[in-house]
Design an enzyme around this catalytic site. Structure first.
Site, PDB file in Angstrom:
ATOM      1  N   CYS A 177       0.833  -1.201   0.000  1.00 22.42           N
ATOM      2  CA  CYS A 177       0.000   0.000   0.000  1.00 22.42           C
ATOM      3  C   CYS A 177       0.874   1.260   0.000  1.00 22.42           C
ATOM      4  CB  CYS A 177      -0.951  -0.037   1.198  1.00 22.42           C
ATOM      5  SG  CYS A 177      -2.304   1.136   1.003  1.00 22.42           S
ATOM      6  N   ASP A 233      -3.274   1.007  10.247  1.00 19.06           N
ATOM      7  CA  ASP A 233      -4.449   1.875  10.431  1.00 19.06           C
ATOM      8  C   ASP A 233      -4.857   1.840  11.892  1.00 19.06           C
ATOM      9  OD1 ASP A 233      -4.633   0.951   7.401  1.00 19.06           O
ATOM     10  OD2 ASP A 233      -5.690   2.853   7.650  1.00 19.06           O
TER      11      ASP A 233
HETATM   12  P1  RI2 Z   1       0.097   6.053   7.107  1.00 24.51           P
HETATM   13  C1  RI2 Z   1      -3.634   3.354   4.575  1.00 24.51           C
HETATM   14  O1  RI2 Z   1      -4.995   3.114   4.372  1.00 24.51           O
HETATM   15  C2  RI2 Z   1      -2.857   2.061   4.378  1.00 24.51           C
HETATM   16  O2  RI2 Z   1      -3.522   0.934   4.948  1.00 24.51           O
HETATM   17  C3  RI2 Z   1      -1.606   2.422   5.155  1.00 24.51           C
HETATM   18  O3  RI2 Z   1      -0.782   1.322   5.450  1.00 24.51           O
HETATM   19  C4  RI2 Z   1      -2.237   3.026   6.401  1.00 24.51           C
HETATM   20  O4  RI2 Z   1      -3.339   3.782   5.920  1.00 24.51           O
HETATM   21  C5  RI2 Z   1      -1.315   3.886   7.219  1.00 24.51           C
HETATM   22  O5  RI2 Z   1      -0.868   4.941   6.425  1.00 24.51           O
HETATM   23  P2  RI2 Z   1      -5.798   3.888   3.152  1.00 24.51           P
HETATM   24  O6  RI2 Z   1      -6.069   5.257   3.682  1.00 24.51           O
HETATM   25  O7  RI2 Z   1      -0.641   6.667   8.270  1.00 24.51           O
HETATM   26  O8  RI2 Z   1      -4.905   3.884   1.942  1.00 24.51           O
HETATM   27  O9  RI2 Z   1       1.377   5.331   7.540  1.00 24.51           O
HETATM   28  O10 RI2 Z   1      -7.043   3.059   2.994  1.00 24.51           O
HETATM   29  O11 RI2 Z   1       0.350   7.035   5.963  1.00 24.51           O
END
Ligand code: RI2
Length: 305
Positions: free
Chosen positions: A125, A194
């Protein structure tokens, strides 16, 4: 951005990433306090609490959003008048955003030390915390290679490879189903979070638990990078984490499949603590088993009230 625009931007994933949505939620409350006009504290309290419910409901899985809003509202109930409440909310909002950005930078410095010169890293991701560790390792002169998964259906991996390539990092994009085959070339897996539960499980983008399984099978360290405001005190008391399901349109195009076919699109999964070698937080690298201690230290005894 006002509250309604922020809620829409988070729901549509125009603003995404657990850290970013937390900062956006805090800023929306701070912005509302700065621009709002109320005759009395009662009217203000009603509007602010309604805004809180809208914001935290916009993406149910990332507890960072709830924690960011609750941090911003700390002390609001005790405010006696609108002026005092405005100053408090604006100050708390700015403090959370500052501390949150600082936490990501500290995580980068700590997590980069777990990356050896010449290491091959896999990430999933697009996590600003995980990528900060990788970028910091590169900035400190370590020669690294990164495998980034596409991360279907939203394909956040495309954002990741663009970010890393811009830093001059050697990065290869792979499809999600290549994870187990590629794992034998990998020295360490670094992903974001998350939500981190009180027993050390990690909720992250769907497919994370498959990387953990494959890493465990190949004896590759699996490291989660997450700020402490991603820890969920509610899970201490048995609350479960809601796994958000999103629109089928993210997976299939109109008319591509018969209407009788159902589409299941959960966007997060849970990785058990036993598959996690370490959690890099801004207060240090902790084992999944010590998340409870960190929770008490960071959130204080008020979580028991
Ligand atoms: P940071 C994101 O979710 C991904 O799951 C990623 O690993 C997590 O949030 C944490 O992201 P989405 O918003 O806070 O893409 O480390 O559904 O940037």
């Amino acid at each position: 951005m006002n509250v309604d625009d922020t809620v829409e931007a988070i729901k549509s994933m125009e603003i995404r990433g657990a850290g970013r949505i937390a900062r956006a939620g805090a800023e929306a409350i701070g912005g509302m306090a700065a621009s709002g006009k109320w005759d009395g504290i009662g009217a203000m309290r009603k509007d602010v609490l309604s805004a809180k419910e809208k914001i935290i409901g916009s993406r149910p899985t990332a507890v960072s959003l709830l924690n960011g809003v609750q941090f911003t509202l700390k002390g609001f109930d005790e405010c006696k008048d609108v002026g005092e409440a405005k100053a408090l909310l604006i100050g708390n909002s700015e403090a959370f955003v500052r501390a949150s950005n600082e936490a990501v930078s500290i995580i980068g410095k700590i997590g980069s030390r777990r990356i050896k010169d010449g290491a091959v890293i896999m990430t999933h991701c697009n996590s600003s915390a995980a990528l900060e560790c990788i970028k910091e390792a590169h900035r400190s002169g370590k020669r690294i290679k990164v495998y980034a998964t596409e991360s279907r259906p939203w394909r956040q991996g495309i954002i990741t490879v663009n970010e890393l390539a811009k830093e001059g990092i050697d990065v290869t994009l792979i499809i999600d189903s290549a994870v187990r085959s590629v794992m034998k070339r990998v020295d360490i897996v670094m992903v974001g979070a998350d939500t981190i539960t009180s027993n050390g499980a990690v909720i992250n983008k769907i497919g994370t638990s498959q990387l953990a399984l494959a890493a465990n099978e190949s004896h590759v360290p699996f490291v989660v990078c997450g700020e402490t405001y991603k820890i969920s005190p509610q899970t201490l008391f048995g609350d479960t984490v809601t796994i958000e399901e999103r629109d089928t349109g993210e997976i299939v195009r109109d008319g591509e499949i018969p209407g009788t076919v159902k589409v299941f699109n959960p966007v997060f999964d849970s990785t058990p603590a036993r598959y996690i070698d370490g959690i890099v937080t801004e207060v240090g690298i902790v084992s999944p088993g010590s998340v409870y201690e960190i929770m008490i230290r960071q959130f204080g005894e008020q979580i028991f009230n």
